[in-house]
Enzyme design. Structure first.
Site, PDB file in Angstrom:
ATOM      1  N   ALA A 194      33.967  82.858 -32.770  1.00 42.15           N
ATOM      2  CA  ALA A 194      33.804  81.439 -33.124  1.00 42.15           C
ATOM      3  C   ALA A 194      33.983  81.196 -34.624  1.00 42.15           C
ATOM      4  CB  ALA A 194      32.436  80.934 -32.659  1.00 42.15           C
ATOM      5  N   HIS A 230      36.373  82.599 -36.562  1.00 41.28           N
ATOM      6  CA  HIS A 230      37.812  82.347 -36.702  1.00 41.28           C
ATOM      7  C   HIS A 230      38.182  80.963 -36.154  1.00 41.28           C
ATOM      8  CE1 HIS A 230      37.690  86.886 -36.199  1.00 41.28           C
ATOM      9  NE2 HIS A 230      38.392  86.790 -37.314  1.00 41.28           N
TER      10      HIS A 230
END
Lengths: 284, 284
Positions: free
Chosen positions: A39, A41
């Site tokens: 999450a 990224h």
């Protein structure tokens, strides 16, 4: 439901796709990753989408930035899963070159930054930032985005990248994205997958401890005193401490005594896993 | 009759000018120089004009590529004369930044090439090619030309530049321009101005000698034998020889015995002046 995402694997194909967007007057943001998408990224992809018309995500596990005893071969790789997640998050294109495309035979060029890299993660990971600077220079020149997004979790890396981009006149704006955390405060990291259940229970103490340092600093406690207390706390909880440091948020120069604006940075080992984290200390 | 040439001194102004040409669909070639313009540089401008719609010449005496005992401060500087000559030769724009524009406070990035640079001029001029690679990377990213032209007189430099441009994916074509010589064969160089009249008389022996090596090689004489004879000849004429070498024309790897395609390269001192030259040995 996972959509498919267009994937290119060569500089030529990447440039062709970006050129078509430019031709249509669209702006482009690049989110460089080593895959193992989480999450954190995806929040960078969301940020990129808010800043540009098109978002390219690169996926390349860069051998140059791993030391000989580090986890290059063990680093988690699952391109199909990553591609689906990136597509759902709104990335328009995945750029996933192989090592031969990035480092052709005879490759012999290095980009290095002498300032900012000597200590903190640079001390325990020699050549790491040279590897980062070299591959990021290549990715930026391959893609030629308007903006490139990097997570603040790798805070020292973010400053190094801003430095060489300025120094070499690479025509791109570098944007930092805020750290994404688990509910218990642990910063998301691809390496969290290495943690045993017992280690996972202890891991959030890293964030709690550096937040305590930031609180102490905000109340006027001296930087050396607060970071020494944090090291003691982390070691007593079972972490092997690489560093806990209070630094100038722009230059990373060490700060001592009472501080105003600062960054608290830490790196620890928990079993075989190296974890890093950092938090800001707002100007008083 | 000297025309005036537009001159810009900042990256911002350079990019504004180049962007306007791009907008009009024109291509751009860059000729990087350290000033002290002579007919060799002007031949590169002429070549650039044949390859692109617009020609930018840069003038920057780069401190990074001079050693502590070299001639940075003595290097000949006459911008008005250079500007007039470049204008007459058909350059559209002179880019003449100052050191603060190129190396702002806190500058700490280096581009280095590990292959190609260890010996020949790299052996006697440590850090020289790092300085060249760093400044040329900057100039290329500042100007973003389609092509950039470098003289073959600095043959090793030309190969180093081609290497890092490829390795870093800098989107430009590097073009070599042939050496321009005086009637007696002496390669044009800004440093020829340092020669005394007596030294100037001897200087053409450098070119004569490496041409003799090339002739010998073409007749099948061994590379070590021919270069050793050349060293003896040069020393007997009063040169202090840095190197006379027969090398692969692409990799600069040493060649021994009979050769096919090769490059003969030499560097010598004549009094206080360092001279370099090179000639091809055609494939037999």
């Amino acid at each position: 439901m996972a959509r498919s995402i267009d994937t290119v694997r060569t500089v030529h194909d990447l440039r062709t796709r970006v050129a078509a967007w430019r031709e249509a007057g669209e702006t482009v943001a690049l989110v460089p990753t080593m895959g193992a998408i989480h999450a954190g990224h995806l929040s960078l992809v969301t940020l990129a989408n808010s800043l540009a018309d098109r978002v390219v995500t690169s996926l390349f596990v860069n051998p140059l930035q791993f030391g000989p005893r580090e986890d290059f071969h063990a680093y988690p790789r699952d391109e199909a899963r990553d591609a689906a997640a990136l597509s759902d998050a709104g990335s328009d294109l995945l750029y996933a070159p192989d090592a031969g495309e990035m480092y052709p035979p005879g490759f012999s060029t290095k980009v290095s930054v002498s300032d900012l890299t000597e200590d903190l993660c640079g001390a325990s990971r020699p050549n790491h930032f040279d590897g980062v600077a070299t591959v990021v220079t290549k990715l930026l020149l391959q893609c030629a985005p308007d903006k490139a997004i990097f997570g603040e979790k790798d805070y020292q890396q973010l400053l190094v990248i801003k430095r060489f981009v300025r120094d070499l006149n690479i025509p791109v704006e570098i944007v930092g994205g805020a750290i994404v955390r688990e509910a218990d405060g642990l910063a998301l990291s691809s390496r969290n997958a290495y943690l045993s259940p017992a280690e996972r229970t202890i891991a959030p103490v890293l964030h709690q401890t550096i937040c305590q340092v930031a609180d102490d600093l905000a109340k006027g406690r001296g930087a050396d005193d607060a970071s020494e207390a944090a090291r003691f706390k982390l070691e007593s909880e079972g972490f092997r401490v690489d560093y806990v440091a209070v630094r100038d948020p722009e230059t990373l120069k060490p700060l001592h005594g009472p501080v105003t604006a600062a960054r608290v940075l830490a790196a620890v080992h928990l079993g075989k896993t190296r974890l890093i984290d950092n938090v800001p200390v707002p100007a008083r």
